[in-house]
Scaffold this active site. Sequence first.
Site, PDB file in Angstrom:
ATOM      1  N   LYS A  78       5.526   6.360  11.311  1.00 27.15           N
ATOM      2  CA  LYS A  78       4.402   7.295  11.190  1.00 27.15           C
ATOM      3  C   LYS A  78       4.832   8.704  11.581  1.00 27.15           C
ATOM      4  CE  LYS A  78       1.348   4.106  10.201  1.00 27.15           C
ATOM      5  NZ  LYS A  78       1.156   3.904   8.735  1.00 27.15           N
ATOM      6  N   ASN A 134       1.672  -2.273   4.424  1.00 36.61           N
ATOM      7  CA  ASN A 134       1.973  -0.855   4.188  1.00 36.61           C
ATOM      8  C   ASN A 134       3.432  -0.671   3.800  1.00 36.61           C
ATOM      9  OD1 ASN A 134      -0.354  -1.061   5.885  1.00 36.61           O
ATOM     10  ND2 ASN A 134      -0.200   1.134   6.208  1.00 36.61           N
ATOM     11  N   LEU A 165       0.877  -1.172   0.000  1.00 36.34           N
ATOM     12  CA  LEU A 165       0.000   0.000   0.000  1.00 36.34           C
ATOM     13  C   LEU A 165       0.910   1.216   0.000  1.00 36.34           C
ATOM     14  CD1 LEU A 165      -2.408  -1.169   2.834  1.00 36.34           C
ATOM     15  CD2 LEU A 165      -2.666  -1.502   0.361  1.00 36.34           C
ATOM     16  N   ASN A 166       0.859   1.974  -1.079  1.00 44.05           N
ATOM     17  CA  ASN A 166       1.858   3.030  -1.244  1.00 44.05           C
ATOM     18  C   ASN A 166       1.222   4.366  -1.631  1.00 44.05           C
ATOM     19  OD1 ASN A 166       4.746   3.620  -1.303  1.00 44.05           O
ATOM     20  ND2 ASN A 166       4.449   3.963  -3.505  1.00 44.05           N
ATOM     21  N   GLY A 167      -0.009   4.584  -1.175  1.00 42.26           N
ATOM     22  CA  GLY A 167      -0.676   5.839  -1.543  1.00 42.26           C
ATOM     23  C   GLY A 167      -0.358   6.982  -0.580  1.00 42.26           C
ATOM     24  N   GLY A 168       0.392   6.684   0.489  1.00 39.03           N
ATOM     25  CA  GLY A 168       0.600   7.674   1.563  1.00 39.03           C
ATOM     26  C   GLY A 168       1.486   8.824   1.135  1.00 39.03           C
ATOM     27  N   HIS A 172      -7.818   1.812   2.692  1.00 35.37           N
ATOM     28  CA  HIS A 172      -7.104   0.748   1.969  1.00 35.37           C
ATOM     29  C   HIS A 172      -7.987  -0.446   1.643  1.00 35.37           C
ATOM     30  CE1 HIS A 172      -6.548  -0.388   6.103  1.00 35.37           C
ATOM     31  NE2 HIS A 172      -5.588   0.488   6.309  1.00 35.37           N
ATOM     32  N   ASP A 223       5.268   1.762   4.520  1.00 40.58           N
ATOM     33  CA  ASP A 223       6.087   2.387   5.568  1.00 40.58           C
ATOM     34  C   ASP A 223       6.443   1.401   6.686  1.00 40.58           C
ATOM     35  OD1 ASP A 223       3.837   2.124   7.132  1.00 40.58           O
ATOM     36  OD2 ASP A 223       3.427   4.273   7.280  1.00 40.58           O
TER      37      ASP A 223
END
Length: 885
Positions: free
Chosen positions: A362, A213, A77-80, A185, A215
């Site tokens: 975070k 994720n 998941l790399n939309g951050g 997500h 991160d």
Amino acid sequence: MSDQGLARAVERMRGRGMGPEAITVFEHYYRQLEEGAQGTIPEDTIEPLRDIQGLGEVEVSDEDARRALSQTAVIKLNGGLGTSMGMSGAKSALEVKDGLTFLDIIAQQVLSLREQWGVELPLILMNSFRTSEQSLDILATYPDLPVDGLPLDFIQSAEPKLLADSLDPVDWPRDRELEWCPPGHGDIYVSLVTSGVLDSLLAKGIRYAFISNSDNLGATCDPDVAAWMVEHGLPFVAEVCTRTKSDRKGGHLATRRSDGRLILRDTAMVADGEERFFADTKRHDTFNANNIWVDLSVLRDRMAERAGFLGLPIIINRKTVDPADPTSPEVVQLESAMGAAIEVFEGSEALLVPRTRFRPVKTTNDLLVVRSDYFVLDESYHLLAVGEGPEPFVDLDSAYRLVDGFEKRFPFGVPSMVECTSLRVIGDPVFGRDVRCVGDVLVDGLRRVRDHAVLEGPVAGETSAEARPAARAQGVADLRTVDQHLRAILSTLEPAATASVPLTEALGLVVARDVRSRVSLPAFDNSSMDGYAVQARSLDGADATPVSLRIVGEVAAGVNPTFSVGPGEAARIMTGAPIPAGADAVIAVEDTDGAAEGSVLCRAVVAPGRYIRPRGEDVSEGAVVVSAGDVVGPRTIALLAACGHATVEVHRRPHVVILSTGAELVPPGEPLQPGQIHDSNSTMLWAAAISAGASAEIRGTVGDTDAELLAALDEVVAGADVVVTSGGVSMGAYDVVKSALADRGVDFVRVAMQPGKPQGFGYLTGPDGRRVPLFALPGNPVSSFVSFEVFVRPALRRLMRLTPEKRRVRSATLTSGLRSPEGRRQFGRAVVSRNSEGALMCTPVAGQGSHFVADLSRANALFIVPEETADLVAGERVDVIILDD
Ligand code: AMP
Ligand code: MG
């Protein structure tokens, strides 16, 4: 709330190119919201998760592991965007360790797994529109990464944010992108289908996906989990970790009573009033690590059965349209969580994994630990903890919160953390080279940390001389030194929360986040003179023979000239007006005949650029104009306004509520009965709080009974950030503050000072569980004043992050001798002024008793006689602090 709102939202999604599946899902959630869905999971509908399989007990042969891994893909998941750390691009593009970005490390982890196991192991990112390009650029440096027939990424959906009251899609012309949000997500299932990636994976014989994720560098594709899944034919596995006291947020899994299925309860799904169950780390003793394993063929079947949509529980996220601006309109975002799919699959399992598989970054606190030597990257690029003990707890001050501020303050890298258990930094020191932290470290009020420093325990900015009398006074039962008491207070104070406030409310507050200019200054090339805009060449030789130029127009400030100035032409121009096209200089009106129309006679040459203030000369758009840690003054406000900001994020101004106790007190202005006096402390403390930069309010007086005081405190605590009481703290029969609060969390101590020996400090608990500091000051007006000056003022400044916290101490010459009690620090009242030679002279006022209000008012300074000094004679030097600067 209407079909129209939905229709408008759907219209927008079509306009943005969202597919029918994404729109169907959105419609479904919109209907749920309209029907009043709360999106909550009440505690009495679930059972805590028990008897979870541990990864450590999973036994798998190498061959099974290899076979399972050969059918697995890694999805990140790399939309951050890393906005909370002040980043504007993809968060995973941040350099996190050893000069590598998250994405570099993820790519290397995958490549080394491939090599070790001889498998294809595709890596695919779920990007947002905003992260795709930058992320693919980084992955492009690994030419072996792409796998035939599969893309390196697919793009998640976007949906409109909805106005909280009307459920209409929000309009935000200032930044159109802020009108959109990702649908959480949980969207991954829809996006896997609509992008065609699900089919492509299955077509290649990839049956399992490990999704986590980007991160979280601990989330590597562990072949044991894949093999365990295959062996037991599991459709869906969610990794969980044991919760510690600091893991109060984040979702947890539980068993649903009605059907025995596992479900995920996210923070936003907790019913009102049930926060305590959610926060109970014994009751719900694991949390969802957001690392999941999905059988893709089961997923495909389920999606087909349900017409492309899994029906995950809705999460209603309430925010403001601009998350950085709490005054912007309130919106709801309809989201779902990836892990919530656990309830869709019959036979899903939770798997208890070690904490090392959950290491998200975070905050910059997390970044410090991951970047430090507490972790190393092994040859497979797995993040390994080197330290023996639990991971160090890090709490950096606000100046470090954004990546920019963080990098600036660790120019030579972060400290060694291998031997550290906790690091707390108050203030904003720059760290030197090779700094080592040992045990529990508190860095407080330092300007810089020296090269090669070894930090251990509290490291304060105060001189060690101040600490010495402290040691001596320890022999005296329950008598503390001034410094001990102040330190005891300050060490418990958390910085005031940050908030965006209008510029007119920000004066004197400390900026919490770097501010970038929204515009260039000047915003356009403009004239710094009244005169004529010309082409400099047109005036060649004009100093010898005046040149006549044809006037082609006039530009006043605020006007946008639509004409241009050619050779032999001039435009009349006023100061601040935009330079018309073609012109490259201004000739001052004084060097011309000043004609208004026709032609103008010019008597001077001008160099190109003369009297032009070029665009961006002062500030370029996007540049940091005000930094975290700056104090907002009139000039800062001017700059912020000029740069397009109506608000600024600051540490909030604490609100102080003043409460005076004493049955004898009567408000000023009212007549006195025998035995009564006017309450002067309330107004004095109010004014002192305002002078310290806080806001303040007087509650009024209360009599000398516990009940009255407690009732008054109950009433004020909800609206106060700090409570200050006066009176009732000594040993008398009616010392109400002490008797009412001594066993309610307030410490009453004796401090080695004069005046102000009895002091109370502690915390009240507000109705919302908020802890509100309370200062119980003595009632004698002078004691009360000195106590405020010595303890409350520094505390207020600490809350606001203002430095220095204490007033400057200067040295003055005494004009008369004085006596001082030994073993106590005396704070006397004095008039300090300069003599004819400019030297500071200190004249103590006559009345040094703690009831002399007139002499207190006459004084402009306090003199400080140290504990060990009993008398001073005229001509000796004494420390003074000047009160009225
Ligand atoms: P206490 O600490 O309550 O014993 O008060 C000490 C002395 O200060 C007494 O003489 C009180 O009358 C006086 N005092 C207490 N509160 C105030 C006040 N709010 N304004 C003026 N004098 C006060
Ligand atoms: Mg009293």
